[in-house]
Design an enzyme around this catalytic site. Structure first.
Site, short mmCIF file in Angstrom:
data_model
loop_
_atom_site.label_atom_id
_atom_site.label_comp_id
_atom_site.label_asym_id
_atom_site.label_seq_id
_atom_site.Cartn_x
_atom_site.Cartn_y
_atom_site.Cartn_z
N HIS A 1 0.56 7.31 14.34
CA HIS A 1 -0.40 6.57 13.56
C HIS A 1 -0.38 5.42 12.84
O HIS A 1 0.49 5.33 12.13
CB HIS A 1 -1.32 7.63 12.77
CG HIS A 1 -2.77 6.99 12.31
ND1 HIS A 1 -3.59 6.93 13.10
CD2 HIS A 1 -3.21 6.64 11.29
CE1 HIS A 1 -4.80 6.54 12.70
NE2 HIS A 1 -4.65 6.15 11.48
N HIS B 1 -1.78 1.23 11.75
CA HIS B 1 -2.42 -0.06 11.61
C HIS B 1 -1.43 -0.90 11.41
O HIS B 1 -1.41 -1.54 10.27
CB HIS B 1 -3.66 -0.05 10.83
CG HIS B 1 -4.51 1.14 10.61
ND1 HIS B 1 -5.35 1.54 11.69
CD2 HIS B 1 -4.51 2.58 10.20
CE1 HIS B 1 -5.87 2.82 11.66
NE2 HIS B 1 -5.43 3.32 10.47
N GLN C 1 -1.71 -4.00 8.66
CA GLN C 1 -1.68 -3.49 7.02
C GLN C 1 -0.32 -3.73 6.65
O GLN C 1 -0.30 -3.31 5.16
CB GLN C 1 -2.50 -2.05 7.08
CG GLN C 1 -3.72 -1.77 7.39
CD GLN C 1 -4.36 -0.64 7.29
OE1 GLN C 1 -3.87 0.45 6.61
NE2 GLN C 1 -5.66 -0.44 7.83
N ARG D 1 -10.06 0.26 0.30
CA ARG D 1 -10.66 -0.08 1.63
C ARG D 1 -11.12 -1.74 1.39
O ARG D 1 -11.03 -2.64 2.44
CB ARG D 1 -11.67 0.80 2.21
CG ARG D 1 -11.89 0.48 3.67
CD ARG D 1 -12.75 1.43 4.32
NE ARG D 1 -14.27 1.23 3.97
CZ ARG D 1 -15.27 1.69 4.48
NH1 ARG D 1 -14.81 2.50 5.71
NH2 ARG D 1 -16.40 1.56 4.34
N HIS E 1 -13.24 5.49 15.72
CA HIS E 1 -12.63 5.47 14.45
C HIS E 1 -12.79 6.56 13.53
O HIS E 1 -11.84 6.91 12.95
CB HIS E 1 -13.30 4.08 13.84
CG HIS E 1 -12.75 3.87 12.39
ND1 HIS E 1 -13.28 4.52 11.36
CD2 HIS E 1 -11.69 3.18 12.12
CE1 HIS E 1 -12.53 4.05 10.38
NE2 HIS E 1 -11.40 3.26 10.68
N GLU F 1 -10.63 12.92 5.93
CA GLU F 1 -9.65 12.45 5.03
C GLU F 1 -10.02 12.39 3.58
O GLU F 1 -9.31 12.58 2.50
CB GLU F 1 -9.23 11.06 5.46
CG GLU F 1 -8.15 10.30 4.74
CD GLU F 1 -7.97 9.11 5.22
OE1 GLU F 1 -8.75 8.36 5.87
OE2 GLU F 1 -6.79 8.39 4.55
N HIS G 1 -5.47 12.95 9.94
CA HIS G 1 -5.52 13.30 8.55
C HIS G 1 -5.89 14.87 8.73
O HIS G 1 -5.21 15.81 8.02
CB HIS G 1 -6.40 12.37 7.78
CG HIS G 1 -5.89 10.94 7.68
ND1 HIS G 1 -4.73 10.63 7.32
CD2 HIS G 1 -6.65 10.07 8.13
CE1 HIS G 1 -4.70 9.21 7.60
NE2 HIS G 1 -5.88 8.57 7.97
N ASP H 1 0.89 5.08 9.25
CA ASP H 1 -0.47 4.62 9.04
C ASP H 1 -0.52 3.24 8.51
O ASP H 1 -0.62 2.28 8.94
CB ASP H 1 -1.25 5.79 8.18
CG ASP H 1 -2.62 5.56 7.86
OD1 ASP H 1 -3.15 4.55 8.37
OD2 ASP H 1 -3.17 6.57 7.41
C1 NGQ Z 1 -8.49 2.52 8.36
N1 NGQ Z 1 -7.35 4.13 7.03
O1 NGQ Z 1 -9.23 2.42 9.38
O2 NGQ Z 1 -7.55 1.42 8.48
C2 NGQ Z 1 -8.48 3.62 7.49
C3 NGQ Z 1 -9.40 2.96 6.26
C4 NGQ Z 1 -11.72 3.84 6.78
C5 NGQ Z 1 -6.86 5.10 6.79
N2 NGQ Z 1 -7.90 6.19 6.63
C6 NGQ Z 1 -10.69 2.70 6.79
N3 NGQ Z 1 -5.97 5.37 6.13
O3 NGQ Z 1 -11.46 4.96 7.05
O4 NGQ Z 1 -13.17 3.57 6.96
ZN ZN Z 2 -5.67 5.27 10.03
#
Ligand code: NGQ
Ligand code: ZN
Length: 450
Positions: free
Chosen positions: A52, A54, A57, A78, A201, A231, A265, A316
């Site tokens: 996992h 992104h 980030q 976020r 997502h 999560e 998660h 992540d």
């Molecule tokens: C993300 N990250 O999409 O990057 C998510 C946060 C969300 C994590 N969950 C944003 N660790 O879940 O809306």
């Molecule tokens: Zn994520």
């Protein structure tokens, strides 16, 4: 005849160390059997899949650790992340991801599952080629020499109630038709180092009818499917109030969740959900350093393993880029709440380190949908050579080397890394790292100044 052949004192095969009487050959980027080879070290492990990521980030890691006006949470983090995401263009993404992927390979990850939702330009205007951001990630993986499972993400709504996306979420947006066109554009590019998958997502971001429509399309049928789920407690509560069930429970009841799926998660589970998830064959995608950083909570590891569950690890948000740290904190989180030791080892005499490494290999390989994770004939030739010369490995034999590697190391013990039959890291160095770091630094400085 293999093109190259290697020997070592011990190869990690089928969940155990095998004395290396038989060497490992490499032909066309895959392992082949052979009898003799050049000695490359004492202990050789399969590379770890990172299930996992992104990538963008990484460039904001450490920039969300200052207290805001009120109590900080996942949701305030976020907002910081969204503000950062607004500025990242395709060239920035390529430079950030290349640097990140080099760091991954040096740390022992040889495959990355990129959960990619930053698709469009500012305010959601598509690039002339809607695959532009995806292609930046594919190029980054090629340059760094890491295997890639690219998971374009379907992102449609801003909450369980179906509310529209905010201004800052416009870059993530697709309808099912546009999303399928993106998959069709990317599918022919697949090779040994690039696998396509799909992601939803989250249940927040994908309405039920869109989920069904996507999963019923021909192109989505056999691909790995990943989803963020359960999560945060707030997400569980919203799901309960709108869909009448907890997220994992709802998904298990409304989709054919099986070994093709990775639930990222899956932190907040009832005992019943834990059992059902384990028995579904889906992978639990655990990201312990990010989950700790974001204040998510702890996954019920022991009951999940006992029910036959499969898990892997991911970095992540990339607050840390190290399979050692993910696996160590996976175990330590459990110790801190249960007040027991050696939790991931479920049978007497089992080593925690070997249990963690092998389980994460299995789960990560399944999540990645690629033929990796094994030092066996036919699999992609990915391997790690541990540093024999490290004092940490003094008087460690095969019974305890992985425990020392995972629990005692603060300097990484991964000395050499091969991916797809090519040495990418030799003696702790990656061939492209200086130029790649220079490009990364330029981009991060530009973004900081903006
Ligand atoms: C993300 N990250 O999409 O990057 C998510 C946060 C969300 C994590 N969950 C944003 N660790 O879940 O809306
Ligand atoms: Zn994520």
């Amino acid at each position: 005849m293999p093109h190259a052949a290697f020997n070592a004192d011990f190869f990690w095969q089928d969940g155990a160390w095998r004395a290396g009487e038989a060497a490992l050959g490499v032909t066309a980027g895959r392992f082949a059997t052979t009898t003799r080879g050049e000695r490359i070290g004492r202990f050789v492990l399969p590379g770890m899949p990172n299930l996992h990521s992104h990538a963008f980030q990484r460039a904001m890691a450490g920039l969300a650790e200052r207290r805001g006006p009120g109590e900080d949470s996942f949701w305030t983090w976020r907002e910081t992340m969204y503000a950062f995401a607004e500025a990242v263009d395709p060239d920035d993404l390529k430079a950030i991801a290349t640097q990140l992927y080099v760091e991954m390979v040096k740390a022992g990850y040889t495959q990355v599952c990129e959960f990619h939702y930053l698709h469009h330009g500012p305010r959601g205007v598509p690039y002339a080629d809607p695959a532009t951001m995806s292609l930046a990630l594919i190029e980054a993986a090629k340059e760094a020499g890491i295997g890639l499972t690219l998971l374009p993400v379907l992102y449609m709504t801003g909450g369980f109630d179906g509310r529209p996306l905010t201004e800052r979420q416009q870059r993530f947006r697709h309808d099912v038709g546009g999303f399928v066109r993106l998959l069709e554009r990317l599918a022919p590019l697949q090779d040994d180092m690039f696998t396509l998958g799909i992601a939803l997502h989250s249940l927040r971001a994908v309405p039920e009818d869109a989920m069904r429509a996507l999963l019923a399309t021909g192109i989505a049928k056999d691909l790995p499917v990943h989803i963020h789920i359960a999560e945060q407690i707030g997400e569980v509560q919203d799901c309960l109030s709108v869909r009448g069930a907890r997220p994992v429970e709802w998904l298990l009841d409304h989709a054919d969740v099986d070994a093709r799926w990775t639930l990222v998660h899956a932190t907040h589970l009832t005992a019943h959900e834990t059992d059902r998830l384990a028995k579904s064959g889906a992978v639990a995608g655990l990201c312990p350093t990010t989950e700790a950083n974001l204040g998510d909570g702890l996954f019920p590891l022991a009951p999940f393993i006992d029910a036959g569950g499969t898990f892997g690890v991911g970095s992540d948000s990339h607050i840390s880029v190290s399979p050692v740290e993910e696996l160590r904190w996976l175990e330590y989180g459990q110790r801190l709440v249960t007040r027991h030791r050696n939790v991931a080892a479920r049978v007497p005499e089992e080593s925690v380190g070997t249990a963690l490494w092998q389980r994460a290999l299995d789960g990560g390989t399944r999540a990645a949908g690629a033929d990796i994770g094994r030092l066996l004939e036919g699999a992609r030739a990915d391997l790690l050579v541990l540093d024999d010369a490290s004092p940490l490995l003094a008087a460690r034999d095969e019974a305890d080397v992985i425990d020392s590697f995972l629990f005692a190391g603060n300097t990484p013990l991964v000395r050499d890394v091969m991916v797809g039959g090519q040495w990418r890291v030799r003696d702790f160095a990656h061939a492209g790292e200086e130029a790649i770091a220079r490009a990364y630094r330029g981009v991060v400085e530009k973004l900081a100044a903006a």
